[in-house]
Design an enzyme around this catalytic site. Structure first.
Site, PDB file in Angstrom:
ATOM      1  N   HIS A 157       2.997   8.110 -14.774  1.00 29.24           N
ATOM      2  CA  HIS A 157       2.396   7.906 -13.732  1.00 29.24           C
ATOM      3  C   HIS A 157       1.895   9.037 -12.762  1.00 29.24           C
ATOM      4  O   HIS A 157       0.708   8.972 -12.188  1.00 29.24           O
ATOM      5  CB  HIS A 157       3.143   7.089 -12.579  1.00 29.24           C
ATOM      6  N   TYR A 175       4.489  -3.246   0.578  1.00 27.34           N
ATOM      7  CA  TYR A 175       3.537  -2.198   0.016  1.00 27.34           C
ATOM      8  C   TYR A 175       2.476  -2.903  -0.847  1.00 27.34           C
ATOM      9  O   TYR A 175       2.992  -3.707  -1.766  1.00 27.34           O
ATOM     10  CB  TYR A 175       4.283  -1.009  -0.517  1.00 27.34           C
ATOM     11  N   THR A 216      -4.380   7.012  -3.494  1.00 25.81           N
ATOM     12  CA  THR A 216      -4.007   5.821  -3.115  1.00 25.81           C
ATOM     13  C   THR A 216      -3.917   5.905  -1.904  1.00 25.81           C
ATOM     14  O   THR A 216      -3.602   6.956  -1.051  1.00 25.81           O
ATOM     15  CB  THR A 216      -2.920   5.243  -3.886  1.00 25.81           C
TER      16      THR A 216
END
Length: 689
Positions: A388, A507, A520
């Site tokens: 990630h 979230y 993000t």
């Protein structure tokens, strides 16, 4: 003209007249070109700094926004290359300190049934005021100062402190997975599916290298930042004692892929001896050779298990056992590869089983540090495991969509499921795949065994449910005159309240790629408006008309929050930046610690669908069974849920719901049932409207 006269008068008089004219023309032309390039870049950045278009409907844009869109298209060009708009993207702004503090306090208020009587909430409010008038302005000035010279004031801190400094295992906790087609599979032959998949991903890489890949553009006008695409290939996360390193290997060192079979790794060159790409048929032959060789020389090697343990422990093991000799050479080959492909010996009948395996594997064979690994199963199915830190899901989804769309739109396999030969292409001689070796000492073998045991225990603790909601999709939701994403978030709030009897800090990931190097921002889906809607749904005394009004109000609030987050007006990344600045200057702030340490009990994310214009319409009957269900991730907290969802067209929604079996309060299967029940209840509101 004056500039050219000035140049002419200052050139040496001994230079012939005609040569002076040529030199002056060349100098003037070059100067004009550079000035034009910088002027275009400045104008485009100025135009892209306007985000009012996002708050207007696509078919109800004002004349000023329409004029703005025309100007953006003229300046950016009708056919921009992959990275041509990068230097024209606006910089991420630093939000107002007062606004961020006010938004944070407002966002946590719904967590308390009676906030005015809650000592915890009142303490946070008091700490916020102390921070606002004390340390806050000093830290804010530091962020503003950094924003003046940095391309993105947040980017380097986000990479380092959120991802690379994390010491927990990255399998389940950080990495994520992607599935292939939902109900359709183009071939049942593992060898052929792998050969074509590898070929398509390498083709995608060549288009990136040549900047031939069409950049992503919103509403066919606004370009997104493409910086993350530079790290898709030939990138690896290297473990460190305190902080990991994200290493990008140059093309001179990364000319191969790694293919794994039964724990044995093979180095496969991506071109033949003339530098031509390998065809799918050639890759079929290479993969067939690897399978035969691995089956003949089978040795149970589980070195990859080390990438699934604590990062500091893995760094120490790497330094001790992989710093010299054959282990160092093999490790370098694995880390410098373009990507990894795994020829697995398993197959799974359900999405949930396959997704769970894609996320964490068997604890032995997946190299989780690699930017991404393709997994191919014995029945021809496939998927991807993605590290990630280098980039977010939409980037990998674009790469995957390219491959899956090719399989749907082009005849890549014959009637027997084998790869169709490429016409007018003659493959030159090529290298045989190289089997890579390890030197496993008894001490290292013991460490690997413990790592496998640790990984498999974590794997067993993960619960994952992948479900398809077919009662309705965004087609019906749009008739309700609300945002589909906001509607789904309200359904998630209702399902969670049914599941736990309380509300949770929620979230939702939103992108900030309208800005240079943006990644993000957080959308806090739990709002006072969504709480009012959920309570109304649980209150038999409320009428459907009242519930609908509250739903629309909650959806409107959520949509505003999402738009603000995309436009750089979110506050979570701002609070994070203030915290980093605070620690860097040696200060301590109770308010900042409270704001960042609250657990995300419900972590959600919508995955993009149809990022490419060439992707067929998901609503077409011929393609409805071929859409990708997306992918998912593990829960952020041990007592919470991780929920990702894909909305492919008007008639269905896919959900990926994860939780920990060790937590007695969570159950992924139960949550999925409650979510579907909530969708049915919300639809019934409009049946009598």
């Amino acid at each position: 003209m004056l500039f050219l006269i000035f140049l002419y008068s200052h050139f040496h008089t001994d230079i012939p007249h005609y040569l002076r004219v040529v030199l002056i023309s060349a100098s003037g032309g070059l100067t004009f070109f550079v000035m034009l390039m910088y002027t275009r870049r400045w104008i485009l950045r100025l135009l892209l700094s306007y985000h009012g278009w996002m708050y207007e409907g696509l078919h109800t844009m004002s004349w000023s926004t329409t004029l703005w869109a025309v100007m953006v298209r003229l300046v950016s060009g009708y056919h921009p290359t992959t990275y041509s708009c990068q230097n024209s993207l606006p910089f991420l702004p630093v939000p107002s300190l007062d606004t961020s503090i006010n938004q944070f306090v407002r966002s946590i208020e719904p967590l308390y049934e009676k906030p005015e009587e809650s000592e915890e909430f009142q303490k946070i409010k008091n700490d916020a005021e102390v921070f606002r008038t004390g340390l806050g302005p000093k830290l804010q000035r530091m962020l503003v100062l950094k924003s003046w010279w940095a391309q993105n004031w947040l980017a380097d801190w986000w990479y380092k402190y959120v991802y690379l400094m994390g010491r927990n295992p990255i399998a389940i906790n950080s990495n994520y997975y992607c599935l292939d087609h939902s109900h359709w599979c183009p071939t049942n032959l593992q060898i052929s599916r792998a050969a074509n998949g590898i070929y398509q991903f390498l083709k995608f890489k060549r288009q990136l290298d040549r900047e031939e890949l069409e950049p992503l553009i919103i509403r066919n006008t606004v370009p997104l930042c493409m910086a993350q695409y530079e790290r898709i290939f030939s990138c690896t996360r290297i473990p460190g004692e305190d902080v990991d390193e994200l290493k990008q290997y140059p093309a001179s060192q990364s000319k191969h892929i790694i293919v794994m079979r039964k724990g044995i790794y093979y180095q496969v060159q991506i071109t033949d001896l003339k530098g031509q790409p390998l065809t799918p048929q050639t890759l079929e032959s290479q993969i067939s050779w690897i399978i035969a060789d691995a089956d003949e020389h089978f040795e149970a090697r589980s070195v990859a298990a080390l990438t699934g343990i604590n990062r500091t422990e893995w760094a120490a093991i790497r330094d001790k056992y992989f710093s010299s000799g054959v282990n160092q050479e093999t490790l370098h080959a694995l880390e410098s590869a373009v990507f990894h492909a795994i020829l697995d010996t398993n197959s799974f009948s359900t999405w949930s089983e396959r997704g769970k395996y894609l996320l964490h594997g068997d604890g032995r064979t997946q190299w989780f540090d690699k930017s991404f690994s393709l997994l191919y199963f014995t029945d021809g199915r496939c998927g991807i495991n993605v590290e990630h830190s280098w980039g977010d899901a939409p980037v990998m989804a674009h790469c995957s969509e390219y491959n899956l769309t090719k399989e749907v739109m082009e005849p890549l396999y014959d009637e027997k499921g084998r790869c169709v030969p490429l016409t007018r292409y003659k493959q030159a001689a090529l290298s045989t795949p190289q089997r890579l070796l390890w030197d496993i000492t008894p001490d290292l073998g013991s460490v690997i065994y413990k790592s496998v045991t640790f990984n498999q225990k974590n794997n067993e603790d993960l619960s994952l449910q992948i479900v398809e909601h077919t009662a309705y999709g965004k087609g019906f939701i749009k008739t309700c005159k609300v945002s589909p994403d906001a509607y789904i978030q309200c359904a998630l709030q209702l399902a969670y309240f049914k599941d736990s009897g309380k509300f949770a800090l929620t979230y939702e990931a939103s992108m900030t790629r309208l800005f240079l190097l943006g990644r993000t921002e957080t959308v806090r889906s739990l709002t006072s408006e969504s709480v009012d809607f959920v309570r109304a749904m649980r209150n038999d005394g409320c009428s459907n008309a009242e519930r609908i009004a509250l739903l629309k109000k909650a959806c409107s609030r959520h949509q505003d929050l999402y738009r603000d987050a995309m436009n750089g007006k979110g506050f979570d990344r701002h609070m994070f930046g203030l915290f980093v600045a605070c620690r860097g200057l040696g200060h301590d702030s109770e308010f900042l610690k409270d704001s960042l340490m609250m657990p995300w009990t419900l972590s959600t994310s919508q995955q993009p669908q149809q990022q490419m214009r060439s992707t067929p319409d998901c609503n077409a009957p011929a393609f409805m069974d071929k859409v990708c269900p997306g992918g998912g991730f593990g829960p952020v907290t041990d007592n919470g849920y991780g929920v990702s969802y894909m909305v492919p067209g008007d008639y269905k929604i896919f959900f990926h719901i994860s939780s920990k079996r060790s937590c007695p309060k969570t159950d992924s299967e139960r949550f999925a049932k409650l979510l579907f029940e909530s969708f049915a209840e919300m639809r019934s509101l409009f049946s009598t409207e």
